[in-house]
Design a protein around this motif. Structure first.
Motif, PDB file in Angstrom:
ATOM      1  N   TYR A  61      44.236  44.452  39.154  1.00  0.00           N
ATOM      2  CA  TYR A  61      45.520  44.044  39.732  1.00  0.00           C
ATOM      3  C   TYR A  61      45.295  43.311  41.058  1.00  0.00           C
ATOM      4  O   TYR A  61      45.835  42.249  41.295  1.00  0.00           O
ATOM      5  N   ASN A  62      44.485  43.905  41.934  1.00  0.00           N
ATOM      6  CA  ASN A  62      44.131  43.244  43.197  1.00  0.00           C
ATOM      7  C   ASN A  62      42.794  43.802  43.690  1.00  0.00           C
ATOM      8  O   ASN A  62      42.123  44.532  42.953  1.00  0.00           O
ATOM      9  N   LEU A  63      42.421  43.480  44.940  1.00  0.00           N
ATOM     10  CA  LEU A  63      41.056  43.862  45.326  1.00  0.00           C
ATOM     11  C   LEU A  63      40.907  45.303  45.839  1.00  0.00           C
ATOM     12  O   LEU A  63      39.797  45.746  46.129  1.00  0.00           O
ATOM     13  N   LYS A  64      42.022  46.040  45.854  1.00  0.00           N
ATOM     14  CA  LYS A  64      41.952  47.400  46.409  1.00  0.00           C
ATOM     15  C   LYS A  64      40.918  48.295  45.740  1.00  0.00           C
ATOM     16  O   LYS A  64      40.212  49.032  46.398  1.00  0.00           O
ATOM     17  N   LYS A  65      40.841  48.218  44.392  1.00  0.00           N
ATOM     18  CA  LYS A  65      39.987  49.153  43.659  1.00  0.00           C
ATOM     19  C   LYS A  65      38.584  48.626  43.372  1.00  0.00           C
ATOM     20  O   LYS A  65      37.726  49.374  42.909  1.00  0.00           O
ATOM     21  N   ARG A 114      37.951  39.615  37.388  1.00  0.00           N
ATOM     22  CA  ARG A 114      38.976  38.566  37.466  1.00  0.00           C
ATOM     23  C   ARG A 114      40.334  39.199  37.746  1.00  0.00           C
ATOM     24  O   ARG A 114      40.580  40.354  37.386  1.00  0.00           O
ATOM     25  N   PHE A 115      41.204  38.405  38.401  1.00  0.00           N
ATOM     26  CA  PHE A 115      42.555  38.851  38.752  1.00  0.00           C
ATOM     27  C   PHE A 115      43.536  37.911  38.073  1.00  0.00           C
ATOM     28  O   PHE A 115      43.821  36.832  38.598  1.00  0.00           O
ATOM     29  N   ARG A 122      50.132  41.501  34.932  1.00  0.00           N
ATOM     30  CA  ARG A 122      50.038  42.090  36.277  1.00  0.00           C
ATOM     31  C   ARG A 122      50.857  43.387  36.386  1.00  0.00           C
ATOM     32  O   ARG A 122      50.405  44.371  36.952  1.00  0.00           O
ATOM     33  N   LYS A 123      52.034  43.353  35.779  1.00  0.00           N
ATOM     34  CA  LYS A 123      52.866  44.572  35.781  1.00  0.00           C
ATOM     35  C   LYS A 123      52.123  45.708  35.080  1.00  0.00           C
ATOM     36  O   LYS A 123      52.139  46.852  35.535  1.00  0.00           O
ATOM     37  N   LEU A 128      48.269  50.989  35.589  1.00  0.00           N
ATOM     38  CA  LEU A 128      47.117  51.661  34.988  1.00  0.00           C
ATOM     39  C   LEU A 128      46.219  52.290  36.051  1.00  0.00           C
ATOM     40  O   LEU A 128      46.145  51.797  37.171  1.00  0.00           O
ATOM     41  N   LYS A 129      45.508  53.343  35.628  1.00  0.00           N
ATOM     42  CA  LYS A 129      44.590  54.007  36.567  1.00  0.00           C
ATOM     43  C   LYS A 129      43.163  53.463  36.452  1.00  0.00           C
ATOM     44  O   LYS A 129      42.244  54.000  37.060  1.00  0.00           O
ATOM     45  N   TYR A 130      42.991  52.448  35.655  1.00  0.00           N
ATOM     46  CA  TYR A 130      41.653  51.892  35.399  1.00  0.00           C
ATOM     47  C   TYR A 130      41.780  50.383  35.231  1.00  0.00           C
ATOM     48  O   TYR A 130      42.857  49.878  34.892  1.00  0.00           O
ATOM     49  N   PRO A 131      40.701  49.624  35.473  1.00  0.00           N
ATOM     50  CA  PRO A 131      40.739  48.187  35.191  1.00  0.00           C
ATOM     51  C   PRO A 131      40.583  47.939  33.690  1.00  0.00           C
ATOM     52  O   PRO A 131      40.221  48.855  32.942  1.00  0.00           O
ATOM     53  N   VAL A 132      40.856  46.709  33.297  1.00  0.00           N
ATOM     54  CA  VAL A 132      40.911  46.386  31.873  1.00  0.00           C
ATOM     55  C   VAL A 132      39.821  45.381  31.488  1.00  0.00           C
ATOM     56  O   VAL A 132      39.739  44.302  32.082  1.00  0.00           O
ATOM     57  N   ALA A 133      38.997  45.755  30.533  1.00  0.00           N
ATOM     58  CA  ALA A 133      38.015  44.807  29.988  1.00  0.00           C
ATOM     59  C   ALA A 133      38.734  43.972  28.951  1.00  0.00           C
ATOM     60  O   ALA A 133      39.430  44.519  28.092  1.00  0.00           O
ATOM     61  N   ALA A 134      38.597  42.652  29.053  1.00  0.00           N
ATOM     62  CA  ALA A 134      39.283  41.799  28.077  1.00  0.00           C
ATOM     63  C   ALA A 134      38.563  40.480  27.875  1.00  0.00           C
ATOM     64  O   ALA A 134      38.555  39.628  28.760  1.00  0.00           O
ATOM     65  N   PRO A 135      37.956  40.310  26.695  1.00  0.00           N
ATOM     66  CA  PRO A 135      37.463  38.982  26.327  1.00  0.00           C
ATOM     67  C   PRO A 135      38.643  38.212  25.742  1.00  0.00           C
ATOM     68  O   PRO A 135      39.730  38.772  25.573  1.00  0.00           O
TER      69      PRO A 135
END
Ligand code: TXA
Ligand code: MG
Length: 311
Positions: A61-65, A114-115, A122-123, A128-135
């Motif tokens: 979502y952003n650079l916080k995590k 990537r963001f 983005r919503k 989510l509590k985790y980042p998302v892997a997406a090809p």
């Protein structure tokens, strides 16, 4: 609005259970899974029929995590401030204690992050509590999907849910830049190299055909409509679709326009849809007129060049 909320909730529920869902981004649709879950990441590779040594991009979502997962540096901050969220992917050093599944990175010491800019995705990411892997949401080596119907065409009912966000605005994948050291371009994409160069005020080494085993997704044959394709064509042959960038007077039924006004951004946005349509219209081969090699035209030419390796 209510619909949007309930669709995001649906997508979240699937992702929380380590299932895959398709998500819209400003570049192309992604096939998303929890980046911290081995189960979810393995599903992505299976669905795409992707070689396991081809690492995935992790979306935040952003650079916080991100500092939990990778090492941040000055170049990253400069570029992030200017271009994220947006069509750029950064290769950074992976932290040892990161929770990112080792299947995402293929056990490598770097990670692609990537963001994405699409408001729906983005919503979802924010929730989510985790980042998302997406090809990209396509079967390996084929054309990327730029609308929900393309994703459906690729995977049928094999994926649980498509978060429909309309047609992707940019239409080609993100630009990939390795900034672990001196900046190296690994893939032309939605953001032009000249803009990156201006912001960093450094030389960018173009490294797109590297034999570097770490980026096998940049295989010579990629982004293919599954038909022979030739570039820089002055005219088309019989039964050959002719892809153009500028309006012509002698209209034949074999003509497909990427743009009628020589607009390269519009051409990039239409590129994969036009190639998909030609395949559906049962042509046996494709000729494309010369595309200026500037700005996003470099990205278009890169994709066409890889597609032209189809025999
Ligand atoms: O616009 C995009 O980037 C889309 C949307 C969905 O975000 N995603 C996308 O992912 O194009 P994919 O998997 O189709 O392409 C990612 C590329 C692959 O060529 C992969 O090899 C490269 O990124 N890659 C991933 N991790 C890497 C790493 N650690 N080092 C070098 N290359 C990496
Ligand atoms: Mg791809």
């Amino acid at each position: 609005m209510k619909n949007i909320q309930s669709n995001i909730k649906k997508a979240k529920n699937y992702l929380d259970k380590s299932h895959c869902v398709a998500v819209p981004t400003e570049t192309v649709y992604g096939l998303a899974g929890n980046a911290y879950s081995d189960t979810a990441v393995k599903k992505i590779f299976n669905l795409k029929r992707r070689p396991t040594n081809n690492p995935l991009i992790v979306h935040y979502y952003n650079l916080k995590k991100i500092s939990e997962d990778c090492e941040i540096n000055d170049n990253f901050i400069k570029l992030y401030k200017k271009f994220s969220p947006g069509p750029i992917t950064y290769i950074l050093k992976l932290k040892k204690n990161s929770k990112i599944s080792k299947f995402v990175t293929n056990n490598k010491k770097t990670v692609a992050i990537r963001f994405p800019k699409h408001p729906l995705f983005r919503k979802l990411l924010k929730n989510l509590k985790y980042p998302v892997a997406a090809p990209s949401a396509n079967i390996s080596s084929r054309l990327s999907a730029v609308k929900a119907a393309d994703v459906k065409e690729e995977f049928g009912n094999k994926i649980k849910f498509i978060l429909n966000g309309g047609v992707c605005k940019i239409g080609v994948e993100s630009t990939i830049l390795n900034i672990t050291n001196k900046p190296r371009l690994l893939r032309y994409g939605g953001l032009s190299v000249s803009k990156i160069k201006k912001t960093l005020n450094q030389k960018i080494v173009i490294n797109i055909n590297s034999k570097d085993k770490i980026s096998p997704g940049l295989f010579p044959l990629h982004y293919s409509p599954g038909l022979p394709l030739r570039m820089n064509a002055k005219k088309n042959k019989k039964n050959e679709a002719f892809v153009l960038l500028k309006k012509r007077e002698n209209i034949s039924k074999d003509i497909y326009y990427l743009s009628k006004t020589n607009n390269l951004n519009e051409a990039a946005r239409n590129l994969y849809s036009v190639l998909r349509k030609i395949k559906k219209d049962k042509y046996k081969s494709i000729a494309v007129e010369k595309i200026p090699n500037e700005g996003i035209g470099k990205t278009i030419n890169d994709r066409l060049k890889r597609a032209s390796n189809f025999k």
